[in-house]
Motif scaffolding. Sequence first.
Motif, PDB file in Angstrom:
ATOM      1  N   GLU A 138       0.853  -1.184   0.000  1.00  0.00           N
ATOM      2  CA  GLU A 138       0.000   0.000   0.000  1.00  0.00           C
ATOM      3  C   GLU A 138       0.892   1.238   0.000  1.00  0.00           C
ATOM      4  O   GLU A 138       1.987   1.222   0.564  1.00  0.00           O
ATOM      5  CB  GLU A 138      -0.897   0.026   1.242  1.00  0.00           C
ATOM      6  CG  GLU A 138      -1.880  -1.118   1.324  1.00  0.00           C
ATOM      7  CD  GLU A 138      -2.705  -1.108   2.597  1.00  0.00           C
ATOM      8  OE1 GLU A 138      -3.888  -1.483   2.515  1.00  0.00           O
ATOM      9  OE2 GLU A 138      -2.172  -0.731   3.669  1.00  0.00           O
ATOM     10  N   VAL A 139       0.413   2.278  -0.643  1.00  0.00           N
ATOM     11  CA  VAL A 139       1.095   3.578  -0.598  1.00  0.00           C
ATOM     12  C   VAL A 139       0.100   4.594  -0.061  1.00  0.00           C
ATOM     13  O   VAL A 139      -1.018   4.725  -0.587  1.00  0.00           O
ATOM     14  CB  VAL A 139       1.617   3.996  -1.981  1.00  0.00           C
ATOM     15  CG1 VAL A 139       2.050   5.457  -1.979  1.00  0.00           C
ATOM     16  CG2 VAL A 139       2.791   3.108  -2.394  1.00  0.00           C
ATOM     17  N   LEU A 140       0.500   5.290   1.004  1.00  0.00           N
ATOM     18  CA  LEU A 140      -0.331   6.333   1.609  1.00  0.00           C
ATOM     19  C   LEU A 140       0.320   7.686   1.366  1.00  0.00           C
ATOM     20  O   LEU A 140       1.448   7.925   1.803  1.00  0.00           O
ATOM     21  CB  LEU A 140      -0.484   6.085   3.108  1.00  0.00           C
ATOM     22  CG  LEU A 140      -1.133   7.208   3.920  1.00  0.00           C
ATOM     23  CD1 LEU A 140      -2.570   7.460   3.481  1.00  0.00           C
ATOM     24  CD2 LEU A 140      -1.070   6.898   5.421  1.00  0.00           C
ATOM     25  N   LEU A 141      -0.387   8.557   0.651  1.00  0.00           N
ATOM     26  CA  LEU A 141       0.086   9.916   0.387  1.00  0.00           C
ATOM     27  C   LEU A 141      -0.869  10.884   1.081  1.00  0.00           C
ATOM     28  O   LEU A 141      -2.042  10.998   0.696  1.00  0.00           O
ATOM     29  CB  LEU A 141       0.131  10.191  -1.108  1.00  0.00           C
ATOM     30  CG  LEU A 141       0.978   9.217  -1.946  1.00  0.00           C
ATOM     31  CD1 LEU A 141       0.902   9.574  -3.424  1.00  0.00           C
ATOM     32  CD2 LEU A 141       2.429   9.196  -1.470  1.00  0.00           C
ATOM     33  N   THR A 142      -0.391  11.563   2.103  1.00  0.00           N
ATOM     34  CA  THR A 142      -1.238  12.435   2.916  1.00  0.00           C
ATOM     35  C   THR A 142      -1.169  13.877   2.430  1.00  0.00           C
ATOM     36  O   THR A 142      -0.204  14.301   1.797  1.00  0.00           O
ATOM     37  CB  THR A 142      -0.809  12.386   4.388  1.00  0.00           C
ATOM     38  OG1 THR A 142       0.583  12.715   4.481  1.00  0.00           O
ATOM     39  CG2 THR A 142      -1.065  11.009   4.980  1.00  0.00           C
ATOM     40  N   ILE A 143      -2.203  14.630   2.764  1.00  0.00           N
ATOM     41  CA  ILE A 143      -2.240  16.046   2.399  1.00  0.00           C
ATOM     42  C   ILE A 143      -1.787  16.912   3.563  1.00  0.00           C
ATOM     43  O   ILE A 143      -1.804  16.496   4.723  1.00  0.00           O
ATOM     44  CB  ILE A 143      -3.670  16.467   1.975  1.00  0.00           C
ATOM     45  CG1 ILE A 143      -4.644  16.346   3.165  1.00  0.00           C
ATOM     46  CG2 ILE A 143      -4.158  15.651   0.790  1.00  0.00           C
ATOM     47  CD1 ILE A 143      -5.927  17.134   2.992  1.00  0.00           C
TER      48      ILE A 143
END
Length: 487
Positions: A138-143
Amino acid sequence: MSSLSQLQPPVLWQWFEQICAIPHPSKHEQALSQHIQTWAKDKNLSIIEDAVGNLIIRKPATSGMENRKTVVLQAHLDMVPQKNADKEHDFENDPIDAYIDGDWVKARGTTLGADNGIGMSSALAVLGSDDIVHGPLEVLLTIDEEAGMTGAFGLEAGMLAADILINTDSEQEGEIYMGCAGGVDGELSLPMQWQAPNEQVHAFRLALSGLKGGHSGVNIHLGRGNANKLLARFLFDHAHTLSIQLAKFEGGSLRNAIPREAEIEFSLPADKLSQLQNDIADYQALLRQELAIIEPDVEFTLTEIVIPSTVMANHSQTGLVNLIHACPNGVIRMSDEIEGVTETSLNLGVIKTSKDSVTLLCLIRSLMDSGRDNVEGMLSALGQLAGANVEFSGAYPGWKPDNSSPVMASVRDTYEDIYQKAPTIMVIHAGLECGLFKKPYPDMDMVSIGPTIRYPHSPDEKVNITTVGQYWTLLLAILERIPVKGE
């Protein structure tokens, strides 16, 4: 900038080149987010945008790795928008002008966004590659990490299936991070009363520039000048004798960046001009002597302006100068447990003048909640003495170190096997998102790694090319060594 894609590893640098071309300052990540979503769909990858705007992208395990623990690679979408005063740049519309300088990649006159663009590029490169060995991914890209950690605060339980999180937001090759500071924003608002300026005066703008600035966490122990504090010091020493009447005090642009520039606008009697010029010259010489090693380029610029219609009432001006001059700033305490690491600090990052008040924006960081509470108390007490309104917001927890972490041990051993030397296990005096992730995912094992990035949060930001390759090699080896489920 096309030459960036020729660097090693090309698959990572090609992504970083794309990221630099798409404006993505904090709170304005939509264009980059949409670009990534379109790309992921074209690659037939599962992608979700959650309620706050975080992206979660999933990729199945490569053949033979299906029984491994699920890993989430994590980065943030936004970058800090800082530029030199003489640089024309619109961070919401203009691309970053990146270039190669020896073994470094830099940007012309602005922040580069290697924080956290390199980490994001590595995660996307893994997703897009067909020849990298990994388990379920999984790849999590947060703002909005840099301006409030909105994405990390908004991440809900159940969105991730991973057992292990690898944060890519560290900034020193050869160091593995297993803990970080927590923080809270402080705002002091001092009510202002105004009056007409005295007669037979001239008006000027005094600007302080040439400071290095930098990250208010990882650079706070270096003793760099804070433009807000230095300009207030001048006023504290000279405003009365020069009969200065302030009309404006502005400094810094981000609460998490050490302010590099500040300016005041004021009037003073015509017969004080010569003394003003001499006092400025003497003060500049004094600072260049005091800060000769760390801030050799500090500079003051005096410009005549139109006489303002109103200036601060005497008691308002005195209260403001005293408040800024007395406000704590920099390292409050070093850690007793971890040599060379700051425990608690405060950055007086921004000063803004409005019609009704002057506002000071600060960021408190601490490895200990009690340390953060102590500095909150200092600001509250100072606000009461000055008659300022004090508010705290956006508090986020630190990431408590876990010496028994299996993923930390695995990363350490993998690094030793590759480079035949031991990495340094560290706690960083900066706000990684891992502490917030621990609330919805208390059992997730976490570690943070990255290449060497110098002077983040400032236009001097640069990333070392060799260490990007080393970080990439380490990351791929870590993914290949992820243990099977149940171990």
